[in-house]
Design an enzyme around this catalytic site. Structure first.
Site, PDB file in Angstrom:
ATOM      1  N   GLY A  40       0.815  -1.212   0.000  1.00  0.00           N
ATOM      2  CA  GLY A  40       0.000   0.000   0.000  1.00  0.00           C
ATOM      3  C   GLY A  40       0.847   1.261   0.000  1.00  0.00           C
ATOM      4  N   ARG A  41       2.081   1.113   0.406  1.00  0.00           N
ATOM      5  CA  ARG A  41       2.972   2.283   0.373  1.00  0.00           C
ATOM      6  C   ARG A  41       4.406   1.869   0.093  1.00  0.00           C
ATOM      7  NH1 ARG A  41       3.855   4.214   6.453  1.00  0.00           N
ATOM      8  NH2 ARG A  41       3.584   2.221   7.494  1.00  0.00           N
ATOM      9  N   LYS A  43       9.750   2.796   0.436  1.00  0.00           N
ATOM     10  CA  LYS A  43       8.606   2.761   1.358  1.00  0.00           C
ATOM     11  C   LYS A  43       8.185   4.190   1.639  1.00  0.00           C
ATOM     12  CE  LYS A  43       7.013   0.721   5.692  1.00  0.00           C
ATOM     13  NZ  LYS A  43       7.315  -0.264   6.726  1.00  0.00           N
ATOM     14  N   ASP A  89      -2.748   6.729   2.600  1.00  0.00           N
ATOM     15  CA  ASP A  89      -2.191   7.689   1.640  1.00  0.00           C
ATOM     16  C   ASP A  89      -0.914   7.237   0.931  1.00  0.00           C
ATOM     17  OD1 ASP A  89      -0.459   7.708   3.732  1.00  0.00           O
ATOM     18  OD2 ASP A  89      -0.778   9.796   4.314  1.00  0.00           O
ATOM     19  N   ARG A 131      14.429   0.305   0.904  1.00  0.00           N
ATOM     20  CA  ARG A 131      14.780  -0.976   1.507  1.00  0.00           C
ATOM     21  C   ARG A 131      15.401  -1.877   0.444  1.00  0.00           C
ATOM     22  NH1 ARG A 131       9.363  -2.661   4.813  1.00  0.00           N
ATOM     23  NH2 ARG A 131       8.506  -3.107   2.756  1.00  0.00           N
ATOM     24  N   ARG A 173       6.394 -12.312   0.977  1.00  0.00           N
ATOM     25  CA  ARG A 173       5.893 -12.602   2.333  1.00  0.00           C
ATOM     26  C   ARG A 173       5.003 -13.841   2.297  1.00  0.00           C
ATOM     27  NH1 ARG A 173       5.375  -7.000   4.056  1.00  0.00           N
ATOM     28  NH2 ARG A 173       6.629  -5.844   2.551  1.00  0.00           N
ATOM     29  N   ASP A 206       1.384 -11.120   6.714  1.00  0.00           N
ATOM     30  CA  ASP A 206       1.876 -10.249   5.631  1.00  0.00           C
ATOM     31  C   ASP A 206       3.181  -9.577   6.027  1.00  0.00           C
ATOM     32  OD1 ASP A 206      -0.184  -9.063   7.413  1.00  0.00           O
ATOM     33  OD2 ASP A 206       0.459  -7.180   6.510  1.00  0.00           O
TER      34      ASP A 206
HETATM   35  P1  AMP Z   1       1.551  -3.020   8.205  1.00  0.00           P
HETATM   36  O1  AMP Z   1       0.737  -3.535   9.353  1.00  0.00           O
HETATM   37  O2  AMP Z   1       2.211  -1.705   8.448  1.00  0.00           O
HETATM   38  O3  AMP Z   1       2.508  -4.039   7.715  1.00  0.00           O
HETATM   39  O4  AMP Z   1       0.526  -2.711   7.013  1.00  0.00           O
HETATM   40  C1  AMP Z   1      -0.552  -3.520   6.674  1.00  0.00           C
HETATM   41  C2  AMP Z   1      -1.105  -3.106   5.338  1.00  0.00           C
HETATM   42  O5  AMP Z   1      -1.488  -1.732   5.352  1.00  0.00           O
HETATM   43  C3  AMP Z   1      -0.165  -3.272   4.161  1.00  0.00           C
HETATM   44  O6  AMP Z   1      -0.917  -3.650   3.046  1.00  0.00           O
HETATM   45  C4  AMP Z   1       0.401  -1.893   4.002  1.00  0.00           C
HETATM   46  O7  AMP Z   1       0.856  -1.655   2.696  1.00  0.00           O
HETATM   47  C5  AMP Z   1      -0.811  -1.035   4.312  1.00  0.00           C
HETATM   48  N1  AMP Z   1      -0.460   0.309   4.772  1.00  0.00           N
HETATM   49  C6  AMP Z   1       0.089   0.649   5.969  1.00  0.00           C
HETATM   50  N2  AMP Z   1       0.287   1.980   6.034  1.00  0.00           N
HETATM   51  C7  AMP Z   1      -0.131   2.495   4.866  1.00  0.00           C
HETATM   52  C8  AMP Z   1      -0.197   3.809   4.305  1.00  0.00           C
HETATM   53  N3  AMP Z   1       0.205   4.883   4.977  1.00  0.00           N
HETATM   54  N4  AMP Z   1      -0.680   3.943   3.060  1.00  0.00           N
HETATM   55  C9  AMP Z   1      -1.096   2.870   2.374  1.00  0.00           C
HETATM   56  N5  AMP Z   1      -1.091   1.627   2.814  1.00  0.00           N
HETATM   57  C10 AMP Z   1      -0.619   1.430   4.052  1.00  0.00           C
HETATM   58 MG    MG Z   2       3.464  -4.794   6.429  1.00  0.00          MG
END
Ligand code: AMP
Ligand code: MG
Length: 559
Positions: free
Chosen positions: A131-132, A152, A164, A222, A229, A299
């Site tokens: 997502g980012r 990232k 976002d 990174r 994953r 994930d």
């Molecule tokens: P995480 O728990 O941080 O590993 O994120 C879980 C999911 O949320 C993953 O698909 C990330 O890409 C997405 N995600 C986390 N933060 C953001 C962000 N600011 N914008 C878009 N996607 C996000």
């Molecule tokens: Mg993640």
């Protein structure tokens, strides 16, 4: 500069949004050898829009980074640059900053976001995806090693859901520093090449309490052989897309586990076994250095057994098996320190279930999971014996120590480091005070003003002394000379870890415009096992102010 279509079919300048510029070959950046197997060999999303959507039948969506304003290189890791054959002069160039901010693209890059799913906090969450994170491509270095580069915080992707696509400076500093700190500790991890700040602000509700604030944004590049994953496999199994599942499994075998042979049910089983083994090795390292990942969702579990996705992580300050730095997990404490080995196994069960369509029977899955348990136990024993300076340690000696560490607030890192100074060679000649003296700094409750010794008193003191005498006897029985014992212990018990309070000090200074502490911490953490006399302050146990300070004891997934 020229406008160009990427070979994954993405027009760089066809939308109204800002697009990164394509650098001409030789325009201030060396020609890297890109070999983008992921986008070349796996099915991609034909849709190239940035719009959030469910993506079916594809392992990735082509997407370009979204440029930022006023990118500035805050720090970079020369060791990681070297892995990519990038010189220090290149790292200092404008082109380097522009590329790793997402403002420019080098020839050969084919940016994309990967599609994956995941179990979050024990529940299937469906499609998640990058997502980012935006991967730029895979570099083959002069030694033939393959390194995927991934930004990232470089902007929204089809997988951004309601968010976002950006990252704030504080979380980016934490990921940058901890990736490198872990690598230098000898813990398998993704690496961090660069940390770039921007004048673009990012709004975050840090504690999900309805008080959002605007924060400085940043982008980390990174680097890892792959960011695959567990969730990259789970998603296709969950959707019944066995053809895509097979393709991504075969791709992974071909490029990342070639020693296992051609795809076949036995090969998939051998691969699962290897993932179980590597995950056990990884989690045993976390337990060894007192690292709590904080969000062990499937994930966030690397198929290569690397630490991945640094979010609300924390190193144990005082040894508390129930510690989780993640406020989002405060109630259940699913991802607490002591539960990490079990959670990793739970996650492996989910991976095993996803691979069932290819393996076709249950016993190989069970065998693989048994390897996880056996490997973890063997590694854990090996590590704890080494932490005690022993070739092998009786289980009860280690178990009793874990109980002792939790009796009185005891700093895990300081305790193990100082244990090397306990005069065990004196045997029964050593007084209780002489045995305890080197450990005084490890205890959080204040010292006894009269004796200047540790706060230990009553039963805790008696049990600790009894344990130290038993420990001394074990050392004596093995016969390791004192100097050698200390050398061996110092080589495995770090003096410097990235305590959350240290990261927070670096964040505070960087947010106020001074990135000096980020760079200094990176330097300290390059040598976690060495004495660095001029940097003792970075080895001190957590100061009192950090107990309740947001970012130190409390972190959330908001980053
Ligand atoms: P995480 O728990 O941080 O590993 O994120 C879980 C999911 O949320 C993953 O698909 C990330 O890409 C997405 N995600 C986390 N933060 C953001 C962000 N600011 N914008 C878009 N996607 C996000
Ligand atoms: Mg993640």
């Amino acid at each position: 500069m020229r406008s160009k279509k990427t070979s994954v079919g993405l027009p760089a300048d066809s939308t109204s949004e800002r697009a990164p510029v394509w650098l001409e070959p030789g325009a201030g950046f060396p020609l890297l050898r890109f070999d983008n197997t992921f986008v070349r060999e796996l099915p991609g999303d034909p849709d190239t829009l940035r719009a959030v959507r469910g993506v079916r039948g594809a392992c990735f969506s082509p997407i370009l980074p979204l440029p930022v304003r006023e990118p500035r290189l805050v720090a970079h890791a020369f060791e990681v640059a070297r892995l990519l054959d990038l010189s220090e002069a290149v790292c200092a160039s404008d082109a380097f900053t522009a590329i790793f901010a997402g403002n420019a693209l080098a020839p050969g890059m084919e940016p994309y976001a990967a599609c994956y799913g995941g179990h979050q906090f024990g529940t299937w969450a469906g499609q998640l995806g990058d997502g980012r994170a935006i991967s730029l491509g895979e570099v083959l270095n002069a030694e033939g090693q393959r390194w995927e580069l991934q930004l990232k915080g470089a902007g929204a992707t089809p997988y951004s859901r309601t968010a976002d696509g950006r990252a704030v400076l504080r979380s980016s500093i934490r990921e940058f520093l901890c990736s490198e700190a872990m690598a230098h500790l000898g813990v398998p991890t993704t690496r961090a090449l660069s940390l770039v700040s921007t004048s673009d602000r990012v709004v975050r509700d840090m504690f999900y309490d309805g008080q959002p604030r605007s924060e400085p944004g940043a982008i980390v590049c990174r680097v890892a052989p792959s960011f695959l994953r567990f969730g990259n496999f789970e998603i296709f199994a969950a959707r019944g897309e066995v053809d895509v599942l097979t393709r991504v499994c075969d791709y992974t075998l071909r490029h990342h586990f070639p020693e296992l042979g051609a795809p076949a049910p036995e090969t998939y089983a051998a691969w699962l076994t290897e993932v179980c083994r590597r995950t056990a090795v990884l989690v045993a390292h976390w337990m060894r250095v007192g690292f709590v990942h904080g969000v062990m969702n499937t994930d966030n579990m690397s198929i290569l057994g690397l630490t991945i996705d640094y979010g609300p992580f924390g190193f144990l300050d005082h040894f508390d098996p129930g510690f989780t730095p993640n406020t989002t997990d405060a109630a259940e404490r699913r991802y607490r320190f002591s539960n990490q080995p079990l959670v990793a196994k739970w996650n492996l069960v989910k991976l095993a279930e996803s691979l069932f369509p290819l393996i076709g029977s249950i016993p190989p899955l069970e065998d693989a999971l048994a390897i996880y348990t056996a490997t973890f136990e063997a590694e854990q024993s090996r590590h704890f014996a080494a932490k005690l300076g022993l070739h092998s340690a009786e289980r009860s000696l280690v178990d009793e120590l874990h109980e002792l560490l939790a009796l009185v607030e005891t700093d895990m890192t300081v305790f193990f480091r100082r244990l090397a100074d306990v005069p065990v060679e004196l045997g029964s000649e050593a007084s209780d005070d002489a045995l305890l003296a080197p450990l005084a700094d490890a205890y959080y409750p204040p010292q006894d003003d009269r004796t200047g010794l540790s706060c230990l008193s009553g039963p805790a003191r008696a049990r600790t002394v009894t344990w130290l005498r038993r420990y001394a006897a074990s050392v004596k029985a093995e016969g390791t000379p004192p100097v050698l014992r200390k050398q061996r212990m110092n080589a495995v018990n770090p003096k410097y870890v990235l305590r959350n309070c240290l990261a927070q000090l670096a964040i505070d200074a960087a947010e106020a415009g001074d990135p000096g502490l980020v760079v200094e911490l990176l330097e300290v953490l390059r040598h976690p096992y060495d004495e660095q006399p001029e940097r003792e302050r970075f080895a001190a146990k957590r100061p009192d102010w950090a107990r309740r300070r947001a970012g130190c004891s409390m972190l959330s997934c908001s980053s």
